[in-house]
Design an enzyme around this catalytic site. Sequence first.
Site, PDB file in Angstrom:
ATOM      1  N   THR A 168       0.854  -1.172   0.000  1.00  0.00           N
ATOM      2  CA  THR A 168       0.000   0.000   0.000  1.00  0.00           C
ATOM      3  C   THR A 168       0.883   1.211   0.000  1.00  0.00           C
ATOM      4  OG1 THR A 168      -1.151   1.459   1.528  1.00  0.00           O
ATOM      5  CG2 THR A 168      -0.377  -0.588   2.435  1.00  0.00           C
ATOM      6  N   ARG A 212      -6.134   8.708   1.543  1.00  0.00           N
ATOM      7  CA  ARG A 212      -7.581   8.808   1.713  1.00  0.00           C
ATOM      8  C   ARG A 212      -7.977   8.637   3.169  1.00  0.00           C
ATOM      9  NH1 ARG A 212     -10.016   4.507  -2.064  1.00  0.00           N
ATOM     10  NH2 ARG A 212      -7.842   3.919  -1.767  1.00  0.00           N
ATOM     11  N   MET A 226      -1.439  12.174  -1.696  1.00  0.00           N
ATOM     12  CA  MET A 226      -2.260  10.978  -1.508  1.00  0.00           C
ATOM     13  C   MET A 226      -2.511  10.716  -0.023  1.00  0.00           C
ATOM     14  SD  MET A 226      -1.161   8.202  -4.367  1.00  0.00           S
ATOM     15  CE  MET A 226       0.540   8.161  -3.866  1.00  0.00           C
ATOM     16  N   ASP A 266       0.093   4.021   0.738  1.00  0.00           N
ATOM     17  CA  ASP A 266      -0.302   4.892   1.847  1.00  0.00           C
ATOM     18  C   ASP A 266       0.316   4.490   3.177  1.00  0.00           C
ATOM     19  OD1 ASP A 266      -1.848   6.369   0.192  1.00  0.00           O
ATOM     20  OD2 ASP A 266      -3.721   5.373   0.725  1.00  0.00           O
ATOM     21  N   GLU A 278      -5.407  13.999   0.652  1.00  0.00           N
ATOM     22  CA  GLU A 278      -6.659  13.920  -0.108  1.00  0.00           C
ATOM     23  C   GLU A 278      -7.893  13.700   0.747  1.00  0.00           C
ATOM     24  OE1 GLU A 278      -6.754  11.768  -4.307  1.00  0.00           O
ATOM     25  OE2 GLU A 278      -5.342  10.871  -2.915  1.00  0.00           O
ATOM     26  N   ARG A 311      -2.646  29.203  -4.119  1.00  0.00           N
ATOM     27  CA  ARG A 311      -2.666  28.335  -5.298  1.00  0.00           C
ATOM     28  C   ARG A 311      -2.626  26.883  -4.828  1.00  0.00           C
ATOM     29  NH1 ARG A 311      -3.704  32.267  -6.925  1.00  0.00           N
ATOM     30  NH2 ARG A 311      -2.832  33.638  -8.509  1.00  0.00           N
ATOM     31  N   HIS A 328      -1.117  11.121  -9.709  1.00  0.00           N
ATOM     32  CA  HIS A 328      -0.506   9.829 -10.029  1.00  0.00           C
ATOM     33  C   HIS A 328       0.999   9.851 -10.112  1.00  0.00           C
ATOM     34  CE1 HIS A 328      -4.653   8.991 -11.138  1.00  0.00           C
ATOM     35  NE2 HIS A 328      -4.344   7.744 -10.921  1.00  0.00           N
TER      36      HIS A 328
END
Lengths: 342, 342, 342, 342
Positions: C126, C172, C170, C128, C222, C266, C272
């Site tokens: 993973t 979640r 990244m 993450d 994210e 900004r 990806h």
Amino acid sequence: MKVGVLTGGGDCPGLNAVIRAIVRKGVQEYGYEFTGFRDGWRGPLEGDTVRLDIPAVRGILPRGGTILGSSRTNPLQQEHGIRRIKENLAKLDVEALVVIGGEDTLGVATRLADEYGVPCVGVPKTIDNDLSATDYTFGFDTAVGIATEAIDRLHTTAESHMRVLVVEVMGRHAGWIALHSGLAGGANVILVPEQRFDVEQVCAWVTSRFRASYAPIVVVAEGAMPRDGDMVLKDESLDSYGHVRLSGVGEWLAKQIEKRTGKEARTTVLGHVQRGGTPSAFDRWLATRFGLHAIDCVRDGDFGKMVALRGTDIVRVPIADATVRLKTVDPRLYEEVGVFFG
Amino acid sequence: MKVGVLTGGGDCPGLNAVIRAIVRKGVQEYGYEFTGFRDGWRGPLEGDTVRLDIPAVRGILPRGGTILGSSRTNPLQQEHGIRRIKENLAKLDVEALVVIGGEDTLGVATRLADEYGVPCVGVPKTIDNDLSATDYTFGFDTAVGIATEAIDRLHTTAESHMRVLVVEVMGRHAGWIALHSGLAGGANVILVPEQRFDVEQVCAWVTSRFRASYAPIVVVAEGAMPRDGDMVLKDESLDSYGHVRLSGVGEWLAKQIEKRTGKEARTTVLGHVQRGGTPSAFDRWLATRFGLHAIDCVRDGDFGKMVALRGTDIVRVPIADATVRLKTVDPRLYEEVGVFFG
Amino acid sequence: MKVGVLTGGGDCPGLNAVIRAIVRKGVQEYGYEFTGFRDGWRGPLEGDTVRLDIPAVRGILPRGGTILGSSRTNPLQQEHGIRRIKENLAKLDVEALVVIGGEDTLGVATRLADEYGVPCVGVPKTIDNDLSATDYTFGFDTAVGIATEAIDRLHTTAESHMRVLVVEVMGRHAGWIALHSGLAGGANVILVPEQRFDVEQVCAWVTSRFRASYAPIVVVAEGAMPRDGDMVLKDESLDSYGHVRLSGVGEWLAKQIEKRTGKEARTTVLGHVQRGGTPSAFDRWLATRFGLHAIDCVRDGDFGKMVALRGTDIVRVPIADATVRLKTVDPRLYEEVGVFFG
Amino acid sequence: MKVGVLTGGGDCPGLNAVIRAIVRKGVQEYGYEFTGFRDGWRGPLEGDTVRLDIPAVRGILPRGGTILGSSRTNPLQQEHGIRRIKENLAKLDVEALVVIGGEDTLGVATRLADEYGVPCVGVPKTIDNDLSATDYTFGFDTAVGIATEAIDRLHTTAESHMRVLVVEVMGRHAGWIALHSGLAGGANVILVPEQRFDVEQVCAWVTSRFRASYAPIVVVAEGAMPRDGDMVLKDESLDSYGHVRLSGVGEWLAKQIEKRTGKEARTTVLGHVQRGGTPSAFDRWLATRFGLHAIDCVRDGDFGKMVALRGTDIVRVPIADATVRLKTVDPRLYEEVGVFFG
């Protein structure tokens, strides 16, 4: 003699290299003193200055950004803007100005020089490489390198999942970054602002790539537009120049590809990462040589001129020449590269 | 029509990009077939070939080295060398040859073309950037980038210990890599083969740098030599071209600096790392365009020519022009850069 | 003995290093044969295989992605999915399966092993880093390195224009990438999914940073969410896992900051790029060791186990342990890092 | 309370990250003042200090080297060395000392603490990763990354010319850098100081690699030695730690390989490049956490302790534990990796 220096417009890797070269040569060889102006034209407009001597430029060569700061302040749009600049320069005993910037910033320098007799020398700066009269501008090579490295990375994720990856790079009016990074990154489609694209043709290339058992990478410049005007305006957002844009062509295109080819598609918008950080060796070399030649223009009293790259030589051209025409991608060059599409 | 391709001499990032461009355009646009020859001139000499079609060139753009292999085999030094090449080309139905290489490799191509009527097109290759008739050769930008990154790293170790760091880079006859990487890396002394250096002057620069409380970096090309011929030959070793050299100028110089200034000095010899690995975006662009234009020469029947970069254009020049004169560092350019010494 | 190998879920730098290690050790030391299954569980489900021997794994160590392909196919959601897998394994004489994947992929392996007696060994994957039972997963270090380099670059553009830069990375459900890259990149605010954030507090940190004359960088995972639920759902898009998300927290936050602080802001969404390309040295080391130990599990008949990192050791744990609990950021660790906020 | 900070021994990427974390947390959370000592133990010995407050540590996180400077000065070898340090600390009101360094530097701290009651906290530092009591030391990951990137590059040049490339990396007493970078770089032979190597075995691996049509990479730690003591002492030079060494094992080995296998071999000595420049994200994370926990030790009055990494936790161990035993490569680990040799 006291010389002013300012940097205007969007930041660009190499700005500090120019500043360092100007100061090193100006102080050591010509005995000049320097006044740094803060945040582009805002500096001379408001008399906002920074110390600019040899200790101030130590160690800045590999650093991105600009130690002088930048802004898009335009004195032509301010009441008595030019007059205030003249007064501030006089107050500070600044006898000449080296102006590092793009079309807008150099445009002010031309007016100052032509109409008000302020002795200016220009150093061209645009990350997009779209200024006429010079083969390349500094910052461009760095941006292309960053975009190419990203495309290299995206190939493996595209292949692993057999997806289309759409990469949106900088380039509002000129497709140089898309063209160079797309070619260097082995993209299968490259779309530039200079030629409206046909979504069907893009999908045909995408499909042909899948038939060869490879996953396609589509590189698209921010300013590229579909041929038939069927672009759906989606959402207000800010592009990597900091301007409002009506839609992201990358996301729009990915959705079109999914709908028309039935293949999964993902978008990556590289954004500001392309314009930050340490300059490439090429850009440090180019920026340094621009700085060395700009201060030579001052020494020679050759004002109203801008330094430019021609082959491997640095030459002097009228500032006005730089801004007279946008340097866009030649259709023959685009066609040459087209052999790699699909 | 069947076209042969070979790569000769030392390897150079970008060789695969040239090969890929030749094959992609040759097959897709002109319907050619290709024969790859293995290991430079050894391939046609011994009839040793490799399959070279579109699948063979997939994915090679970002890879360093050459899928065809390379060697320094010189057919002119072999008995009936040229005749055997002619015979092997005939046997294989190869009607034209694209020769990618440096001075030696292209020299053979000139002889083949001029004296034996073998139709050759040349693509210039030298990591040292010392071929006349072209602004840049591919591989050079990558080498400069690697050397610059190394110099960036060495600054911090020099500062932490207040030591001199001597960095020896490639460049036997021409100082381009030293000059570009030294300037881009913020070196305090740059020594090139074109101008014999004065050890005392180097030590004076080193000492002046320490007086400003900074630790100096000295970049020296492999082929640089001291002015007064007092260089002590120390040890046989092999330089980064694979040739025997009598001594490493970097280590010699570090010892001289220690002896004369009393400061600690260390040497780093970058060696083969400079010529391996993935090419920079600039080199991929240049190498690809060289390949595209070389196959156009074949299509036009324009033999005896070599592709070259002039500004942003690819032009054709007689192969012989490339090798007639070594492109060395112009003394004025060296002087221009000298403002950063000390 | 014949061993099957598959990779499931999102791609992750290091997958090829695992595959190579399994095959090298399995063939050389234990004399096994291997069958590669294509696209995760789709392979055994449909009997779609790839040759997997020593030549097939040559040169893949530094390559991102997976030579086996990947997918999110879940056999538990297919009619007779598990039965078809059993039948296909039997048909192919595959006696054991090494399953490289995340929560979902390993979940299937657990079911296969527990309920149907298929001998499985797991390798956790993973990007993450949110799997329990292992200190780190491969791919994570590469992703953190890419994000950190991007943040390094964004600092200079933030400083030059005195803007806020919001970087969406990244993560979640777990904020590991945000936490590590934010700390390593010197971010001034780091927001993770584990703790709902207070927009006012973020704005206070932003303002305090400007008061110290620096431009702030805000790193946001994210999956991070504002405390008070006032997040306006804006637009459907796909996150970097390829799932639909309702809004980009990065863009939303930038707009909030602009509105509340009056400063320009900004957003950069790394996407990806974080999961593609060559793995870092750390990830190549970890992935290789995972592969070596996984094939040892097969040799030992130690099925139902997963390899895991504990300190510098590779240990074996029940596959089920990996997926029992998401490894999220410890509040004390988040607080520790908070000293750099503002 | 006033806290002194010093960095001793060879420089190492991450030193500045430690210093920054100590000062940020010490000032903001505990209200401490700091005194930086210049050049390791030379600072407190001579009372040579540097300002060390929050502005002084801004922007140093990504910078290699150490803003405090370093040296190998050993107060135990100076007359009244320890007494002078005690007096200088008293004069400057420094009540506690954070000592960042390797075996030698921490050894002095132990003596100071044990015998003279000076309150010291240690932060372990060795680029070689050879300190007991901690899983990893910062700087090591950066060095491994640089060496791996170099090996990646050398593969292509080895393949193009079918040559052996011998890469000499750091590691006098421990082979960690060789082992990690050799594995990550896909080397075909890895030689470490922990096990004397057999030149014939190395040549057998080299030959077997060529038989598979690949060119071998041999990674050798500086301190590796041949089994049979037939190493010819060649030349005095300085290794990458700055110590005199009698011979370069890399060059010696390349010559042996050429002589015994008849294949061309080249050597690259990576040298100081391995220890300079910006730290990797992993090292910034580790170094920062070491700094945060070291200042917590001071706050807790927990002196004589050193921070250490265990899994993902930072723990405290007696300083003496770090230096009691060199952490060398476990023979079982070396054997595990041996599956990739040849």
